[in-house]
Design a protein around this motif. Structure first.
Motif, PDB file in Angstrom:
ATOM      1  N   TYR A 186       0.792  -1.225   0.000  1.00  7.85           N
ATOM      2  CA  TYR A 186       0.000   0.000   0.000  1.00  7.85           C
ATOM      3  C   TYR A 186       0.833   1.289   0.000  1.00  7.85           C
ATOM      4  CZ  TYR A 186      -3.670  -3.299   1.195  1.00  7.85           C
ATOM      5  OH  TYR A 186      -4.531  -4.352   1.191  1.00  7.85           O
ATOM      6  N   PRO A 223       3.016   4.210  -1.460  1.00  6.11           N
ATOM      7  CA  PRO A 223       3.003   4.679  -2.861  1.00  6.11           C
ATOM      8  C   PRO A 223       4.379   4.636  -3.501  1.00  6.11           C
ATOM      9  CG  PRO A 223       2.904   6.547  -1.371  1.00  6.11           C
ATOM     10  CD  PRO A 223       2.828   5.323  -0.494  1.00  6.11           C
ATOM     11  N   ASP A 254       3.314  -4.454  -6.568  1.00  4.76           N
ATOM     12  CA  ASP A 254       2.174  -3.875  -7.303  1.00  4.76           C
ATOM     13  C   ASP A 254       1.147  -4.978  -7.573  1.00  4.76           C
ATOM     14  OD1 ASP A 254       0.488  -2.279  -8.714  1.00  4.76           O
ATOM     15  OD2 ASP A 254       1.783  -2.068 -10.472  1.00  4.76           O
ATOM     16  N   GLU A 308      -2.035  -4.946  -7.884  1.00  2.00           N
ATOM     17  CA  GLU A 308      -3.123  -4.673  -8.811  1.00  2.00           C
ATOM     18  C   GLU A 308      -2.644  -4.142 -10.163  1.00  2.00           C
ATOM     19  OE1 GLU A 308      -5.795  -2.076  -6.853  1.00  2.00           O
ATOM     20  OE2 GLU A 308      -6.211  -3.459  -5.197  1.00  2.00           O
ATOM     21  N   CYS A 355      -1.029  -1.253 -10.812  1.00  2.64           N
ATOM     22  CA  CYS A 355      -1.323   0.187 -10.980  1.00  2.64           C
ATOM     23  C   CYS A 355      -0.181   0.946 -11.650  1.00  2.64           C
ATOM     24  CB  CYS A 355      -1.615   0.803  -9.617  1.00  2.64           C
ATOM     25  SG  CYS A 355      -3.059   0.104  -8.796  1.00  2.64           S
ATOM     26  N   TRP A 356       1.051   0.441 -11.546  1.00  2.00           N
ATOM     27  CA  TRP A 356       2.201   1.217 -12.014  1.00  2.00           C
ATOM     28  C   TRP A 356       2.474   1.008 -13.492  1.00  2.00           C
ATOM     29  CZ3 TRP A 356       5.066   4.628  -9.014  1.00  2.00           C
ATOM     30  CH2 TRP A 356       4.710   4.702  -7.664  1.00  2.00           C
ATOM     31  N   GLY A 366       0.746  -1.551 -15.383  1.00  4.48           N
ATOM     32  CA  GLY A 366      -0.336  -2.281 -16.055  1.00  4.48           C
ATOM     33  C   GLY A 366      -0.308  -3.778 -15.842  1.00  4.48           C
ATOM     34  N   PRO A 426      -0.228  -6.874 -12.893  1.00  2.27           N
ATOM     35  CA  PRO A 426      -0.230  -7.226 -11.473  1.00  2.27           C
ATOM     36  C   PRO A 426       1.055  -7.960 -11.121  1.00  2.27           C
ATOM     37  CG  PRO A 426      -2.291  -7.875 -12.526  1.00  2.27           C
ATOM     38  CD  PRO A 426      -1.342  -7.508 -13.619  1.00  2.27           C
ATOM     39  N   ARG A 466       2.316   5.218 -19.058  1.00  3.24           N
ATOM     40  CA  ARG A 466       1.432   4.115 -18.680  1.00  3.24           C
ATOM     41  C   ARG A 466       0.918   3.442 -19.947  1.00  3.24           C
ATOM     42  NH1 ARG A 466       1.078   5.107 -13.344  1.00  3.24           N
ATOM     43  NH2 ARG A 466       1.015   7.291 -12.669  1.00  3.24           N
ATOM     44  N   ASP A 489       6.543   8.071  -7.364  1.00  7.36           N
ATOM     45  CA  ASP A 489       5.884   8.944  -8.337  1.00  7.36           C
ATOM     46  C   ASP A 489       6.130  10.411  -7.946  1.00  7.36           C
ATOM     47  OD1 ASP A 489       4.279  10.290 -10.102  1.00  7.36           O
ATOM     48  OD2 ASP A 489       2.541   8.975  -9.832  1.00  7.36           O
TER      49      ASP A 489
END
Length: 811
Positions: A148, A150, A167, A169, A171-172, A174, A176, A218, A244
């Motif tokens: 969790y 960032p 990661d 999910e 998110c960074w 694309g 998992p 992304r 980020d």
């Protein structure tokens, strides 16, 4: 994050049918843990599920209960899977011990239980339990943080294939974490993203950790920025963390864009801008500031602003930069009204501007900005406009407003000093004919030429004004006499009468002049105007080209003087001025040892006038200078001729006060000696005591310069002046001439005789030569000779005579 959480009381469950064992455990852990007791299998399992104890003590030999089954039942419960179980066995029950160990029991205790041993075993297992929990929680915290927090965290092997990633999910990049494992960094991160940091990845695998920022994209094409850390771990494992920083980067870009907009705006301004820090040192100059100050930005950077913005007032006194006051008082400060900027090359510019402090987020001044612009042209325009308000546009002469102001001031000064003041009205005769026949363009050019001539003909302090048309008014303060006013009026009239040349055309003008005088005619400015105007009208009534005074009596006296002056000037032009010579005689052998050159004026009717009758007028009209030069030159020519004929004598020439005061007299004398060939030691210059007493320092310098030429200096009429004794010690004097008034009365007046005797003794004591003038009798000559005077001059030895008669006497 890894600190132990606030600890709750630990719970211990004893499964045993013997209350004594429960008492032993309770006694061993008094005040340290909660001890709960269960005696049956069903009760034990139910209580264990509710309590979720930190430690279980299980008597595996309880009658009616299968200890092994209970053990496995407890371990089968998820909350109790990791709870340590201490098995309680009989005193000699080796089989039970083995059974307990076979059931993965954490430890065992033999009955009967010992308090000390029980406490030690339980505390050991509780401590291990606590540490195990801390490790679990730390692992969970780390897992949560990785999941969790960032930051993208991934591990790669030596082939840059993914080992793990936080990661979950995708998110960074694309993908998992589960799908990223085993993929090469190119496939896991994306080809473009991999390419951006491929070199850094290779360097990190080689052992060079890296920290850098990179631009990423992304899968949907959106760009973002990350701060990347690459750290090599043991066994060729590479840890990658990416945070980020897109928001920071966008903020930086926005700040850069804002600064760039501000820079372009400031550079595009027509005003000069200089920014400083809170110490007053330059941090910025725009191009206009560079141009106005002469400093380039690179040279001015970090320099004190007072060095770059060098300000002066109109008197040349240095002014501080307004930035210091703006910083000190935290307010906008304007420049002084008469502020001038001294450029780097020394040039001066008139500037106006203001400085303001720049406050930071805390309300403190972090610097200042001064904005200014060049107002040299505007200020010059204002000066020109002011000038035009007080001057005639055609001739640039003062107009009526300025003349009126100067007249009022001159009247006040004249009232205080008691001097005269003249107001002249000059009108060009029939000038309208020129405008009508030749056009106004020619008329305007002639008016400009007339204005120029009038200005050149005035004294310092006089004012000539054009009132419009062809009328001029002249203000003449500080007049010494009425004659001077008439002389200046005639001078201006004659200047106008001289021909004017415009291209190939000649124009002859004439002017009429009206004069009024303060205080003779009036003490009021308006009356002086009216009287001058009336006098001008009178001049025109007399046929124009004429000067007229307001007062009839003054005008009559002036006409008499003008007639005499006219004859005087005609005489100078027609060589009517002659040089006579009077001999100086050595009484011992009656030889002529010198002559004095004296001027005579032969009038048109043949009458010869002595100097006393015309020299004062010559001095007033200024003709004394050319007449004096005439006598000097002629005396040198005659002296050179007599010397060449074998006559060893001095030639004396009188020099007036105006000649001594005139610029270039010594140079003129040197040139005359050179031109005529006269030996300087044969020339004697005679000056009166009044000349010496006028300006001692100037006279001393002049006499020293004359002496350097080789001529001798004589004091004429000695004894009649103001400071006869004071200058004898200082001035380079060679000869004293005893005044004829003392010689004439020396035999009949004891005072005159005493003065003569005193002069003779004083001259002898000081080594000065003596000449007695005005000797008219033998008695006077004998009396003077007895006192030691050898050189005498007077009618007794010879009257002034023409050069021809002197030639005969010397031959």
């Amino acid at each position: 994050m890894f600190n132990e959480r606030l600890r709750e009381p630990e719970r211990i469950l004893i499964i045993d049918d013997s209350p004594s064992n429960a008492r032993v455990v309770a006694e061993a852990l008094r005040g340290q843990a909660e001890v709960h007791h269960a005696s049956g299998e069903r009760a034990a399992l139910g209580m264990a599920g509710i309590l979720k104890p930190d430690l279980i003590l299980l008597d595996i030999a309880v009658p009616g209960m299968d200890g092994g089954a209970v053990y496995h039942a407890l371990k089968a419960m998820p909350p109790l899977r990791d709870v340590p179980i201490i098995c309680i066995t009989g005193k000699d029950a080796d089989d039970e011990q083995l059974q307990a160990l076979g059931m993965d029991g954490a430890d065992f205790l033999r009955q009967p239980l010992s308090v000390q041993e029980t406490r030690a075993r339980i505390q050991t297992h509780l401590t291990l339990r606590r540490k195990a929990r801390l490790l679990e929680r730390a692992a969970q915290d780390m897992s949560d943080m990785r999941r969790y927090f960032p930051v993208f965290i991934a591990y790669w092997n030596a082939d840059l294939r993914n080992i793990s990633c936080n990661d979950a999910e995708g998110c960074w990049f694309g993908l998992p974490a589960a799908d990223m494992v085993g993929l090469h960094a190119r496939d896991a991160l994306g080809a473009d993203n991999y390419r951006a940091m491929a070199d850094s990845l290779r360097q990190a695998l080689a052992g060079s950790d890296a920290l850098f920022e990179s631009r990423f994209s992304r899968p949907d094409g959106e760009a973002w920025y990350g701060r990347v850390a690459l750290i090599r771990r043991a066994e060729n494992v590479l840890m990658m963390s990416i945070s980020d920083v897109t928001d920071d980067k966008r903020t930086q870009h926005a700040l850069f864009d804002e600064k760039e907009r501000a820079r372009v705006t400031l550079n595009a301004l027509a005003d000069a801008v200089i920014a400083t820090d809170d110490d007053g040192r330059v941090t910025f100059l725009n191009p206009i500031a560079e141009s106005l100050t002469g400093w380039q930005f690179d040279d001015a950077l970090n320099q004190p602003v007072d060095k770059i913005l060098l300000l002066r007032n109109s008197q040349g006194r240095a002014l501080p930069s307004p930035t210091h006051l703006a910083l000190a008082e935290r307010r906008t400060v304007g420049m002084a009204l008469d502020c001038e900027l001294q450029q780097r090359d020394g040039g001066l510019l008139a500037v106006v501007g203001r400085a303001a402090p720049v406050m930071d987020h805390a309300g403190r001044p972090g610097g200042a900005v001064v904005v200014f612009h060049d107002v040299s042209e505007a200020r010059a325009m204002a000066v020109r406009m002011t000038h035009l308000a007080y001057h005639d546009a055609l001739t640039n002469l003062p107009n009526r407003i300025l003349l009126q102001d100067r007249l009022l001031q001159a009247l006040q000064q004249a009232e205080q000093s008691g001097e005269r003041l003249g107001l002249l009205m000059l009108d060009l005769d029939h000038f309208q004919l020129i405008n009508d026949s030749m056009g106004h363009a020619v008329g305007d050019q002639l008016l400009q030429l007339v204005a120029l001539r009038l200005q050149q003909g005035l004294r310092p302090g006089d004012t000539v004004s054009r009132q419009g048309g062809d009328e001029f008014i002249i203000l003449m303060p500080g007049l010494g006499s009425i004659e001077q006013a008439g002389m200046l009026s005639e001078k201006l009239r004659r200047l106008v009468a001289e021909p004017f040349q415009l291209g190939e055309s000649r124009y002859d003008l004439s002017a009429s002049v009206g004069v009024s005088l303060y205080p003779d005619d009036s003490r009021d400015a308006d009356e002086l105007y009216r009287h001058a105007d009336a006098a001008l009208y009178h001049a025109k009534q007399q046929g124009r080209n004429h000067c007229s005074f307001f007062s009839g009596e003054i005008e009559e006296a002036l006409l008499t003087r003008q007639a005499l002056e006219r004859h005087f000037r005609v005489g100078a032009e027609q060589e009517s001025f002659l040089v006579y010579y009077q001999p100086k005689v050595d009484v011992e052998d009656l030889s002529t040892v010198g002559v004095e050159a004296l001027m005579r004026w032969r009038k048109e009717d043949g009458a010869i006038l002595a100097p006393a009758e015309f020299i004062p007028l010559a001095e007033k009209t200024g003709l004394i200078l050319p007449l004096g030069q005439l006598v000097l030159r002629q005396a040198c020519l005659d002296g050179k001729r007599w010397h060449d004929a074998g006559c060893d004598l001095h030639v004396a020439v009188n020099v007036s006060a105006m000649q001594i005061a005139a610029a270039g007299f010594c140079e003129q004398l040197r040139a005359t000696l050179k031109e005529t060939g006269m030996a300087p030691d044969r020339l004697q210059l005679e000056l009166t005591e009044s000349v010496l007493a006028r300006d001692v320092e100037l006279t001393m310098a002049m006499l020293s310069e004359l002496k350097s030429l080789g001529v001798s200096i004589a004091i004429d009429d000695f004894g009649t002046g103001y400071s006869s004794l004071s200058y004898l010690k200082s001035f380079p004097i060679d000869v004293l001439k005893i005044d004829q008034s003392f010689v004439r009365d020396m035999l009949s007046d004891s005072s005159s005789g005493a003065i003569v005797a005193a002069i003779v003794r004083m001259a002898q004591a000081m080594g000065l030569s003596l000449v007695a003038e005005g000797v008219e009798s033998a008695e006077q000559a004998h009396a003077l000779a007895r006192q030691g005077v050898r050189i005498m001059q007077g009618f007794y030895y010879g009257k002034p005579m023409p050069v021809e008669e002197m030639d005969r006497r010397l031959s």
